[in-house]
Design a protein around this motif. Structure first.
Motif, mmCIF file in Angstrom:
data_model
loop_
_atom_site.group_PDB
_atom_site.id
_atom_site.type_symbol
_atom_site.label_atom_id
_atom_site.label_comp_id
_atom_site.label_asym_id
_atom_site.label_seq_id
_atom_site.Cartn_x
_atom_site.Cartn_y
_atom_site.Cartn_z
ATOM 1 N N ALA A 12 48.907 56.450 37.266
ATOM 2 C CA ALA A 12 49.465 55.100 37.267
ATOM 3 C C ALA A 12 48.878 54.277 38.407
ATOM 4 N N SER A 13 48.508 54.947 39.485
ATOM 5 C CA SER A 13 47.932 54.248 40.633
ATOM 6 C C SER A 13 46.493 53.826 40.385
ATOM 7 N N SER A 14 45.898 54.330 39.299
ATOM 8 C CA SER A 14 44.516 53.962 38.965
ATOM 9 C C SER A 14 44.447 52.726 38.065
ATOM 10 N N VAL A 15 45.596 52.192 37.693
ATOM 11 C CA VAL A 15 45.641 51.045 36.798
ATOM 12 C C VAL A 15 45.741 49.750 37.606
ATOM 13 N N ILE A 16 44.860 48.829 37.322
ATOM 14 C CA ILE A 16 44.892 47.503 37.945
ATOM 15 C C ILE A 16 45.449 46.522 36.935
ATOM 16 N N LEU A 17 46.485 45.794 37.312
ATOM 17 C CA LEU A 17 47.094 44.812 36.406
ATOM 18 C C LEU A 17 46.633 43.395 36.754
ATOM 19 N N GLY A 18 46.541 42.562 35.747
ATOM 20 C CA GLY A 18 46.169 41.170 35.949
ATOM 21 C C GLY A 18 46.861 40.298 34.922
ATOM 22 N N VAL A 19 46.925 39.015 35.200
ATOM 23 C CA VAL A 19 47.501 38.058 34.263
ATOM 24 C C VAL A 19 46.550 36.882 34.146
ATOM 25 N N LYS A 20 46.641 36.167 33.031
ATOM 26 C CA LYS A 20 45.834 34.974 32.834
ATOM 27 C C LYS A 20 46.406 33.843 33.661
ATOM 28 N N ASP A 21 45.541 33.196 34.452
ATOM 29 C CA ASP A 21 46.002 32.132 35.333
ATOM 30 C C ASP A 21 46.341 30.884 34.529
#
Length: 281
Positions: free
Chosen positions: A272-281
């Motif tokens: 789970a620590s290897s996952v990078i989350l992002g959102v559309k600005d």
């Protein structure tokens, strides 16, 4: 006449709509749009420049400036100011002005009908535009998944975020409280997950069906789509349910040991620590 689509990047949470306006032009000069036509109509109704200007929210000087411009560009008077007489003077519209009002209203009705038809034609375009934005993201991470936050568990230092993918799988990520707040993560929020191929470990389940016991929180089951060998490592693509594909980079020796080849079932595991989350600005 002009018609323009509202830019979805300006208000990403609002539905996409079509808008536009109508005006008359004489050469390169604007004769009048909705505001000036409304002024003419108000003059016809009230017989007074002062009352008409007040009715359409225009200053007295602004009203007269607009009338002078329309008279000049039309090449003939549209508004005539009367003086004296039994009625004590006043302001009236010429037949040309009355015809102009009727024409404008007819064109405006047709324009509204056009917008309604065009609006129906772009139904669903907002989703397509959002997809275009997502696939345009460039990162060094080979694996990019899009989904919605299905659960958010607060911890002492970090938060655990579950991202539900369209195919029914769930990816769990561990991020800091600051990241959760900065990204605006909450249940129902759309986000994407990035996982480098080198962070993905591949496993083959035992023949006896005993579940795999791993410390890696994420375990996605799929079918090997392809194996591309290199000098030392191999790139293995795994088809997941729903059409998504996850890619792992493992050694050629691991490929041989696990018997990885097209059509073989396998599990892609990553922390789970290897996952990078992002959102559309």
């Amino acid at each position: 006449m002009t018609t323009e689509a509202t830019d979805p990047t300006d208000q990403p949470h609002d539905p996409l709509e079509l808008g536009g306006s109508v005006w008359f032009q004489a050469g390169t000069q604007t004769l009048g749009g909705a505001a000036r036509i409304a002024l003419l109509a108000a003059i016809g109704d009230t017989g007074s420049i002062t009352s008409a200007a007040k009715a359409v929210g225009m200053s007295y000087k602004g009203a007269w400036d607009a009338i002078d411009t329309m008279n000049n560009l039309a090449g003939e008077p549209l508004v005539v100011r009367l003086t004296g007489g039994k009625g004590g003077g006043g302001t009236t519209l010429t037949p040309r002005a009355l015809k102009l009002i009727d024409t404008f209203r007819a064109v405006e009705r047709e324009h509204r009908r056009f917008l309604e038809r065009a609006g129906a034609a772009i139904e669903g375009f907002a989703n397509d535009w959002d997809l275009i934005g997502r696939i345009g993201v460039k990162t060094s991470a080979r694996n990019q998944f899009y989904g919605k936050v299905s659960a958010l568990t607060r911890g002492t230092v970090n938060d655990e975020v579950s991202l539900a993918l369209p195919g029914g799988q769930t990816i769990v990520a561990v991020v800091t409280h600051e990241s959760t707040e900065a990204l605006g993560l909450a249940e129902g929020v759309a986000a994407f997950a990035l996982i480098k191929a080198s962070w993905v470990v591949l496993l083959v389940e035992r023949d006896d069906g005993v579940p795999l016991k791993l410390s890696a929180r994420n375990q996605l089951r799929g079918i090997v789509q392809s194996v591309k060998h290199g000098a030392v490592n191999a790139e293995v693509a795994l088809d997941l349910e729903g059409g998504a594909v996850i890619t792992a980079v493992v050694t050629n020796e691991s490929v041989d040991t696990l018997g990885l080849r097209q059509g073989v079932s396998a599990v892609a595991a990553f922390k789970a620590s290897s996952v990078i989350l992002g959102v559309k600005d």
